[in-house]
Design a protein around this motif. Structure first.
Motif, PDB file in Angstrom:
ATOM      1  N   GLN A 142      -5.258  -3.920  -3.065  1.00 18.38           N
ATOM      2  CA  GLN A 142      -3.510  -3.627  -2.996  1.00 18.38           C
ATOM      3  C   GLN A 142      -2.095  -4.421  -3.671  1.00 18.38           C
ATOM      4  O   GLN A 142      -1.301  -4.553  -4.237  1.00 18.38           O
ATOM      5  CB  GLN A 142      -3.244  -3.466  -2.037  1.00 18.38           C
ATOM      6  N   ARG A 198      -2.612   5.961  -7.752  1.00 21.20           N
ATOM      7  CA  ARG A 198      -1.562   4.961  -7.778  1.00 21.20           C
ATOM      8  C   ARG A 198      -1.450   4.198  -9.192  1.00 21.20           C
ATOM      9  O   ARG A 198      -2.127   4.993 -10.339  1.00 21.20           O
ATOM     10  CB  ARG A 198      -2.048   3.359  -7.165  1.00 21.20           C
ATOM     11  N   ASP A 231      -7.453  -1.824  -9.390  1.00 19.29           N
ATOM     12  CA  ASP A 231      -7.429  -0.886  -7.881  1.00 19.29           C
ATOM     13  C   ASP A 231      -8.599  -0.791  -7.583  1.00 19.29           C
ATOM     14  O   ASP A 231      -8.842  -0.971  -6.214  1.00 19.29           O
ATOM     15  CB  ASP A 231      -7.379   0.448  -7.984  1.00 19.29           C
ATOM     16  N   HIS A 266       2.632   6.692  -8.006  1.00 21.88           N
ATOM     17  CA  HIS A 266       2.368   6.992  -6.856  1.00 21.88           C
ATOM     18  C   HIS A 266       2.547   8.086  -6.564  1.00 21.88           C
ATOM     19  O   HIS A 266       2.502   8.277  -5.585  1.00 21.88           O
ATOM     20  CB  HIS A 266       2.736   6.285  -5.964  1.00 21.88           C
ATOM     21  N   PHE A 272      -1.306  -2.526 -10.486  1.00 20.75           N
ATOM     22  CA  PHE A 272      -2.195  -1.475 -11.273  1.00 20.75           C
ATOM     23  C   PHE A 272      -1.436  -0.434 -12.010  1.00 20.75           C
ATOM     24  O   PHE A 272      -0.487   0.544 -11.056  1.00 20.75           O
ATOM     25  CB  PHE A 272      -2.656  -0.379 -10.645  1.00 20.75           C
ATOM     26  N   GLU A 304       0.632  -1.409   0.177  1.00 23.46           N
ATOM     27  CA  GLU A 304       0.420   0.144  -0.096  1.00 23.46           C
ATOM     28  C   GLU A 304       1.051   1.028  -0.630  1.00 23.46           C
ATOM     29  O   GLU A 304       1.938   1.131   0.357  1.00 23.46           O
ATOM     30  CB  GLU A 304      -0.873  -0.470   1.442  1.00 23.46           C
TER      31      GLU A 304
END
Length: 639
Positions: free
Chosen positions: A571, A9, A566, A85, A575, A3
């Motif tokens: 998680q 993400r 996602d 991210h 992705f 995560e």
């Protein structure tokens, strides 16, 4: 997938820059949550822009192979601004010589070969090796599951609209799909365990075959050696060591016995026979032999001296004879040389004048009276004296010759006597040594036999060592198999089972395809078998149940579903958050179908906050909320 604190993400492309040699810059910006469409006529760098993104993401080909030679020759630097991210990074590829194999990340260089490890770490994806083959048990190697493998599933270039990825092997495809769906850890852990177990069993089988062969050959070789040398059969190195100790003890005993007998023989040879010598032994033979040898040496010396003396006497006689003949020639030459004047003094070699004043009948050198009779008488007196000396020398030569003959006879007698004594002495010693010779020969034969046996022991040890090493390798291989069989792969407890993940992904694809059932798509749903990740359309695999146009729509649905990973999963899924589509209008399906599909992808990007970048020659649809058209300002000459 671990995560991250940010809500964004995956990957997002912010900007692409192409720098020419003169410093001229082409720059294109992209937005998230939208479909970004690069539009323009042919040769306006639409596809090139996607290839630049791909090249900055760690492509290891040469610039000419990755971008085409014209683009590589015209530009000196390519860069892509992106977010991973939510964290911004600038990836730069320098096209100058010496830096082609490097990727600059925010100004720090790494090798292009290391880029996959870096970006997988930034994405939080596991960096795994997978068996090289569909069946882990039959695979003979492992290969890394790299970021480039995953990139080919969300970068759909012009060669991958009818397959998951161009020229992709099936075992790689399955690994990438399991990575996207979030159960690659458990699947790869089990596959790697099966691969390692199969490899360990292969090594064990090879070690077992080698051990069996070595055991058989060892037994045959050791048995043959032991039988040929009359040794006890040795089945271990310890037994060989015991045999060596026994042979060494026996050999030492025989050597001591031989040394004792040799000492006795030496005393006999030296003439100091031990007590209890054989009957008939005469100790005077050695003394007599020594005396004769001394006498022979003296006689030989006497003969040599007499020979030398005789030669000297004969040389003196020859000299006197020559003097007599010279005097005789002098007498005959008095009249010849009487009138010959002397011009040089024979004593001092000074010049003499023959006309100097001198008395008549006298020598003009010494002034003595000179006449023919007086000169002849002087010569004859000298001749008589020389002949008398020659007669005496003849007597001495004759006497010396007699002495030499007598000395030679004595020398021959002594030589004969020495030979006779030597024969007697040898016969006597042979009689004395005869009792020892058989024993010594027997000892020598036994010692040679024992030494021959000793030389065979290292070879036996080496043979047994090979057997022990083969057994050790077999034991180690079996222990490795047992350890792997006892070890069960641990991959945590996933929230969703693989079947649930496959079903969620297939449902998202079916939701996309539902509106095309009455036109291009078949009236069957997509399903995914979780064991081998085969995609089915109805009851048949996708590549057997679809035509060319339907396959393009199938992969548009596949791409659409990746945008919702996602949201639909967790998680653990890899992705991407990014979708790159090259020329979907040129894949042979109706333009209105492509337009509809792109609008649906744009809505999905808006709803999920992801990003889609596509290329086309037609103008982008007017939907500023979900679609951003980017006109390519420059047109390049066709290559």
């Amino acid at each position: 997938m671990s995560e991250h604190s940010t809500t964004e993400r995956g990957l997002r492309i912010a900007k692409v820059r192409l720098v020419r040699e003169g410093g001229e810059l082409d720059e294109y910006s992209f937005e998230s949550g939208k479909l970004n469409i690069l539009t323009g006529v042919r040769n306006s760098s639409k596809t090139t822009t996607l290839k630049v993104i791909d090249y900055c993401l760690g492509d290891r080909d040469s610039p000419a192979a990755a971008l085409k030679a014209a683009v590589a020759d015209e530009h000196v630097e390519l860069s892509t601004d992106l977010r991973i991210h939510g964290q911004p990074y600038t990836l730069t590829r320098d096209l100058t010589h010496g830096r082609l194999g490097k990727v600059s990340i925010n100004g720090s260089d790494i090798q292009a070969a290391e880029f996959s490890d870096w970006i997988l770490g930034q994405l939080g994806c596991p960096n795994l090796n997978i068996p090289k083959g569909l069946n882990p048990v039959s695979a003979n190697d492992q290969v890394p599951l790299s970021f480039r493998n995953t990139l080919r599933h969300f970068y759909r270039n012009e060669d991958s609209w009818t397959s998951f990825a161009d020229k992709e092997q099936e075992f790689v495809r399955r690994a990438v799909v399991s990575q996207l769906l979030g159960f690659v850890r458990s699947r790869t852990a089990q596959a790697n365990r099966d691969f390692e177990l199969a490899q360990a069993k292969r090594r064990r089988d090879e070690a077992e075959a080698a051990s069996r062969e070595v055991r058989e050959s060892t037994l045959q070789a050791v048995t043959a050696i032991c039988q040929n040398l009359s040794l006890p059969l040795a089945r271990s190195k310890e037994q060989v060591a015991s045999a060596r100790r026994e042979l060494r003890s026996e050999l030492d005993s025989l050597c001591e016995e031989r040394q004792r007998l040799t000492a006795d023989v030496q005393r006999i040879v030296d003439g100091s026979a031990p007590a209890g010598a054989p009957a008939g032994y005469d100790s005077s033979l050695t003394t007599s032999y020594g005396e004769v040898a001394i006498g022979l040496m003296r006689a030989t010396e006497e003969v040599s001296n007499l020979e030398h003396l005789l030669e000297e006497h004969r040389r003196s006689a020859r000299t006197v004879t020559a003097e007599v003949r010279r005097m005789e020639r002098l007498i005959t030459s008095i009249d010849v040389f009487d009138a010959l004047p002397v011009r040089m003094c024979p004593a001092c070699e000074q010049s003499v004048d023959p006309h100097r004043e001198h008395r008549e009948g006298a020598c003009y050198l010494c002034s003595q009276s000179v006449d023919d009779d007086r000169r002849q008488r002087r010569a004859q007196v000298e001749i008589r004296s020389l002949k008398s000396e020659l007669s005496e020398l003849d007597d001495v030569v004759a006497h010396t010759a007699r002495d030499l003959s007598a000395a030679r006879e004595l020398q021959q007698d002594l030589q004969a006597e020495q030979a006779e004594l030597a024969q007697q002495l040898n016969e006597q010693r042979a009689a004395q040594l005869a009792p020892f010779m058989a024993t010594l020969e027997g000892l020598a034969a036994q010692i040679a036999q024992l030494e021959h046996k000793m030389t065979a022991l290292p070879a036996m040890e080496e043979i047994l060592q090979r057997r022990d090493m083969a057994n050790h390798r077999l034991l180690s291989a079996q222990q490795a198999v047992d350890q792997i069989e006892k070890h069960q792969p641990t991959s945590g407890s996933p929230v969703l089972r693989p079947t649930d993940r496959c079903s969620a992904f297939a449902d998202r694809m079916n939701a996309f395809l539902a509106r095309y059932r009455d036109s291009l798509w078949v009236n069957r749903d997509v399903s995914i078998r979780d064991t081998d990740l085969t995609f089915y359309v109805g009851s048949r695999p996708w590549d057997q149940g679809l035509g060319a146009e339907a396959k393009v729509l199938f992969f548009l649905a596949y791409s659409y579903a990746t945008l919702f990973l996602d949201r639909d999963l967790d998680q653990e899924c890899a992705f991407p958050g990014l979708l790159l589509l090259d020329n979907p209008y040129q894949q042979g399906i109706a333009r209105d179908v492509v337009r509809s599909a792109l609008i649906e992808l744009a809505e999905a990007a808006r709803d999920t906050g992801t990003q889609v970048i596509s290329t086309q020659t037609a103008r982008a649809p007017h939907a500023p909320d979900i679609i951003r058209g980017i006109d390519m300002p420059r047109v390049y000459a066709a290559p």
